[in-house]
Design an enzyme around this catalytic site. Structure first.
Site, short mmCIF file in Angstrom:
data_model
loop_
_atom_site.label_atom_id
_atom_site.label_comp_id
_atom_site.label_asym_id
_atom_site.label_seq_id
_atom_site.Cartn_x
_atom_site.Cartn_y
_atom_site.Cartn_z
N THR A 172 -7.62 33.41 -5.66
CA THR A 172 -8.22 33.30 -6.99
C THR A 172 -7.42 34.17 -7.94
O THR A 172 -7.06 35.30 -7.62
CB THR A 172 -9.69 33.74 -6.97
OG1 THR A 172 -10.43 32.87 -6.12
CG2 THR A 172 -10.29 33.67 -8.37
N PHE A 174 -7.25 36.22 -11.42
CA PHE A 174 -8.11 36.93 -12.36
C PHE A 174 -7.27 37.45 -13.53
O PHE A 174 -6.08 37.76 -13.36
CB PHE A 174 -8.78 38.13 -11.68
CG PHE A 174 -9.78 37.76 -10.61
CD1 PHE A 174 -11.13 37.66 -10.91
CD2 PHE A 174 -9.36 37.52 -9.31
CE1 PHE A 174 -12.05 37.33 -9.93
CE2 PHE A 174 -10.27 37.19 -8.32
CZ PHE A 174 -11.63 37.09 -8.64
#
Length: 284
Positions: A172, A174
């Site tokens: 992921t 960020f």
């Protein structure tokens, strides 16, 4: 570094893990929603915000892409977190005792093979860290949570099985958000993120993007989304490699401005240290 960084979710969430990785010296402020993260930074309740923007398996976080242009905040850093899913149980529980495992709707399919092999039924929770907290509160050895090892540490759970995800490339991305921009060059490889809206003329998008190709500027991301539900108004979100002061980037942005009626730089920041591997994992 002192200060407070806000993130969406409960303590032990993967966003919390991203905060530890990117800003290890800061205290954290859990927030229920992405909007709450932005508001905390905007009002000064937090110094920085951590926002998830995309996942290598599930693509972009649509809410955040729509939120960023009007947030009033600026991207000052990025972090890629390798999402490891772990089966967490109450102290003393055994894997063969677990009958149900709770996790976010996007986490459950990532470990479907493991759950099936062990006869464990997946149950939906609104948040992985919340699932861990509720598992600890329930004190039931037949109930487990699908979450990070950080969540196990925070809520006093045992890790019954580590890294149970079916695929080994789940990451992921960020973004670290600040109330003030920082366009200083802090690394050899920089990323510039911006949004733009093309003028209503034939082939405007094609012509606008041509400047990046002719100037040798690598565009690593281009996303489109409607503005306020209007089918005729489309904005584009883009990441490019380079700094706005680089002559090739300067020329490409000048050409882009000619074909747009809106261009806003959201951030200039160093590429993640493992940027090549991280960005490769974001490709389909």
């Amino acid at each position: 570094m002192a200060g407070l960084i806000a993130f969406q979710g409960e303590r032990g969430a993967y966003s919390h893990e991203a905060c530890r990785q990117a800003r290890p010296g800061m205290e954290v402020l859990p927030c229920p929603t992405f909007e709450d993260v932005v508001e905390a930074v905007r009002t000064g309740a937090a110094d920085l915000g951590m926002l998830a923007v995309e996942n290598s398996t599930y693509g972009r976080v649509a809410d955040v892409h729509s939120l960023l242009p009007n947030s009033g905040l600026h991207i000052v850093d990025e972090a890629f977190v390798r999402v490891h899913v772990n089966l967490l149980g109450v102290r003393g529980a055994r894997l063969d005792q677990v009958r149900e495992a709770y996790g976010h709707v996007v986490i459950l399919p990532q470990c479907a093979g493991f759950l099936a092999r062990h006869g464990i039924k997946g149950r939906v929770s609104s948040d992985n860290a919340k699932a861990a907290r509720e598992c600890a509160e329930a004190g039931d050895p037949t109930r487990a949570a699908l979450a990070s090892e950080l969540a196990a540490e925070i809520y006093g759970l045992d890790v019954l099985a580590r890294h149970i995800e079916d695929h080994d490339n789940n990451r992921t991305r960020f973004l670290v958000m600040s109330p003030t921009p920082d366009h200083s060059r802090r690394a050899a490889r920089m990323v510039t993120t911006f949004v733009f809206r093309v003028r209503n003329i034939p082939a405007a998008l094609y012509k606008a993007l041509g400047g990046f190709a002719t100037n040798g500027v690598n565009m690593t991301k281009l996303e489109s989304y409607m503005v306020a539900g209007n089918f005729t108004a489309t904005e584009f979100y883009a990441d490019i490699e380079g700094h706005p002061d680089d002559p090739p980037v300067q020329r490409a942005l000048e050409e882009l401005r000619y074909f747009t009626d809106k261009l806003e730089i959201l951030g200039v920041y160093p590429a993640a240290r493992d940027w090549q591997q991280a960005r490769a994992s974001q490709l389909p």
